[in-house]
Design a protein around this motif. Sequence first.
Motif, PDB file in Angstrom:
ATOM      1  N   ARG A  84       1.258  -1.185   0.164  1.00 17.26           N
ATOM      2  CA  ARG A  84       0.248   0.294  -0.038  1.00 17.26           C
ATOM      3  C   ARG A  84       0.398   1.365  -0.028  1.00 17.26           C
ATOM      4  O   ARG A  84       0.711   2.427  -0.920  1.00 17.26           O
ATOM      5  CB  ARG A  84      -0.707  -0.025   1.223  1.00 17.26           C
ATOM      6  CG  ARG A  84      -1.470   1.522   1.840  1.00 17.26           C
ATOM      7  CD  ARG A  84      -2.825   0.572   3.010  1.00 17.26           C
ATOM      8  NE  ARG A  84      -3.059   1.432   3.610  1.00 17.26           N
ATOM      9  CZ  ARG A  84      -3.030   3.326   3.778  1.00 17.26           C
ATOM     10  NH1 ARG A  84      -2.464   3.009   4.224  1.00 17.26           N
ATOM     11  NH2 ARG A  84      -3.172   4.062   4.397  1.00 17.26           N
ATOM     12  N   LEU A 122      -1.151  -5.369  -2.430  1.00 16.83           N
ATOM     13  CA  LEU A 122      -1.842  -5.207  -3.504  1.00 16.83           C
ATOM     14  C   LEU A 122      -1.218  -4.538  -4.979  1.00 16.83           C
ATOM     15  O   LEU A 122      -1.680  -4.091  -5.588  1.00 16.83           O
ATOM     16  CB  LEU A 122      -1.706  -3.311  -2.783  1.00 16.83           C
ATOM     17  CG  LEU A 122      -3.073  -2.509  -3.560  1.00 16.83           C
ATOM     18  CD1 LEU A 122      -3.646  -2.527  -4.343  1.00 16.83           C
ATOM     19  CD2 LEU A 122      -2.028  -0.355  -3.331  1.00 16.83           C
ATOM     20  N   ASP A 437      -5.154  -1.353 -13.540  1.00 16.07           N
ATOM     21  CA  ASP A 437      -6.284  -0.821 -13.017  1.00 16.07           C
ATOM     22  C   ASP A 437      -5.567   0.920 -11.887  1.00 16.07           C
ATOM     23  O   ASP A 437      -5.015   0.925 -11.887  1.00 16.07           O
ATOM     24  CB  ASP A 437      -6.387  -1.569 -11.670  1.00 16.07           C
ATOM     25  CG  ASP A 437      -7.101  -3.082 -12.116  1.00 16.07           C
ATOM     26  OD1 ASP A 437      -7.582  -2.812 -13.080  1.00 16.07           O
ATOM     27  OD2 ASP A 437      -6.474  -4.311 -11.208  1.00 16.07           O
ATOM     28  N   GLU A 448      -7.573  -2.966  -4.280  1.00 12.07           N
ATOM     29  CA  GLU A 448      -7.786  -3.721  -3.414  1.00 12.07           C
ATOM     30  C   GLU A 448      -6.794  -4.641  -3.001  1.00 12.07           C
ATOM     31  O   GLU A 448      -5.797  -5.645  -4.110  1.00 12.07           O
ATOM     32  CB  GLU A 448      -9.197  -4.810  -4.308  1.00 12.07           C
ATOM     33  CG  GLU A 448     -10.441  -4.159  -3.886  1.00 12.07           C
ATOM     34  CD  GLU A 448     -12.044  -4.390  -3.547  1.00 12.07           C
ATOM     35  OE1 GLU A 448     -11.393  -6.242  -3.472  1.00 12.07           O
ATOM     36  OE2 GLU A 448     -12.593  -3.991  -4.110  1.00 12.07           O
ATOM     37  N   LYS A 449      -6.673  -5.010  -1.782  1.00 13.76           N
ATOM     38  CA  LYS A 449      -5.823  -5.809  -1.621  1.00 13.76           C
ATOM     39  C   LYS A 449      -5.662  -7.105  -2.145  1.00 13.76           C
ATOM     40  O   LYS A 449      -6.861  -7.459  -2.354  1.00 13.76           O
ATOM     41  CB  LYS A 449      -5.405  -5.463   0.242  1.00 13.76           C
ATOM     42  CG  LYS A 449      -6.332  -6.354   0.612  1.00 13.76           C
ATOM     43  CD  LYS A 449      -5.908  -5.914   2.343  1.00 13.76           C
ATOM     44  CE  LYS A 449      -7.106  -6.774   3.740  1.00 13.76           C
ATOM     45  NZ  LYS A 449      -6.538  -6.376   4.777  1.00 13.76           N
ATOM     46  N   ARG A 451      -5.171  -7.807  -5.273  1.00 13.90           N
ATOM     47  CA  ARG A 451      -4.755  -8.393  -6.228  1.00 13.90           C
ATOM     48  C   ARG A 451      -3.463  -7.898  -6.783  1.00 13.90           C
ATOM     49  O   ARG A 451      -3.481  -8.893  -7.989  1.00 13.90           O
ATOM     50  CB  ARG A 451      -5.867  -6.668  -6.956  1.00 13.90           C
ATOM     51  CG  ARG A 451      -4.976  -5.346  -6.865  1.00 13.90           C
ATOM     52  CD  ARG A 451      -4.860  -4.614  -7.522  1.00 13.90           C
ATOM     53  NE  ARG A 451      -4.771  -4.200  -8.763  1.00 13.90           N
ATOM     54  CZ  ARG A 451      -3.534  -4.697  -9.563  1.00 13.90           C
ATOM     55  NH1 ARG A 451      -2.709  -4.402  -8.684  1.00 13.90           N
ATOM     56  NH2 ARG A 451      -3.853  -4.601 -10.576  1.00 13.90           N
TER      57      ARG A 451
END
Length: 463
Positions: A84, A122, A437, A448-449, A451
Amino acid sequence: MRPSKRRILIRGGTVVTADSASVRDLLVEGETIAAVGKLAGVAADERFDVSGLLVLPGAVDTHVHFNDAFMGTVSVHDFASGTRAAAYGGVTSVIDFSNQRQGEPLLGTVERKKGEAAGLALVDWGVHPVITDPSPETIAGIQDVVIAGAPTIKCYLTYRQEGLMVDFDELKSILTALRRAGGMLLVHAEDNDALEENIPRLIRGGFVRPIYHARSRPPEVEAAAIRRLIDAARLTGGRLFIVHLASSEGIGLVASARKEGLDILAETCTHYLIFTEDMLRRDDGIKWICSPPLRTPEIRDRLWEAVRDGIISQVSSDDAAYSWKAKLLGVGRFDLCPNGIPGIEARLPLLYSEGVVRGRISLSRLVEVTATAPACMFGLAPRKGSLEPGADADIALLDPQAKWVMGQETLHMAADWSAYEGIPVTGKIVKVWSRGDLIVDGEDLIGEKGRGRYLHRVPWPAA
Ligand SMILES: [Zn+2]
């Protein structure tokens, strides 16, 4: 009929690659880049006018320590918080170190990281196995991890008490096996004998403050290890990569080894380019305890030159995010402070601000040392580190005019403190795409985590 892939047109920005910087449009189709050029009339599902912004390949950080058990603590960046923070810093690929446990088959280092990353990452991620138990079984397992997509292995020449060190004969065996398998050996180059002599001597003498961390590991300690590594490269013909190079002597040694035709590469890290050892003289000097230590202004300037002229091939973060409670172990004993600085998010904006804005490196060189070269050297090209058609649509938009102050309030890293507090920065990451994305949009985290995918990396072709 299969629905056609979603198309995104990113218009009017300055597209920067390792070779050029010019105003162009970029078309993303599904997960990859479909076209770059004048694309005004092209149909798309979504359009972004990004004039005035820099369009960069998503950065690749090949030196991070997630869930890292070290010096009595564990780093607070896991695959969720670490990737993140990476995304907020324009980083779309990371390669994490996985320390082998005693007796563990080497392939276990990769499997364990797959378990740690599942459902959390992520952005895309890969693994460097770290050999700590160089048994014949481990050496035989080198082939297995190369085949499993992890062709870059790391060894430490110090941290004996931490159970990380290998000796030189072991290193030569590893390097030989890796050469046969087509891989590259990353080495933490500091001479352990000198450290085991210097550190107790200083502590016994009462020299316990953070600045003595630097005195215990002077540039000569690094140079001594690099000299031996060059011998190992000469003897084995293997490919070596010196992590976190931080000395003028080291730069000279690497340059002459390469002139000799040896297969040796080197990186430095953000903090060696931004800070000097003066930080270690502060009351909160433990924040900047990392190894090799921060150096003098002269060495910092020499490192910038080597980044510019190519002797240093890339700049990584060496993200090692220990909690403040853990760093406090070093109060009154520099040698007990977990060595490391959280920096995965700070790297790209800081290198832009301190490197490009200050005229130390060009925009293209910035892209080269943060994305293109790491992708090439670590087996991710041409999929990563590039904006060529066919590459993954990993894109970071940087606003070159934005001015902000870096620190705990403005960064998104998980540690409860920052080494980069109060630094004025020009240039900010404003949008990030990973395989098409949009994952970061200003302050908003959209991706979204879970992915993020495992990066199966391929060895370099034999020289
Ligand atoms: Zn490291």
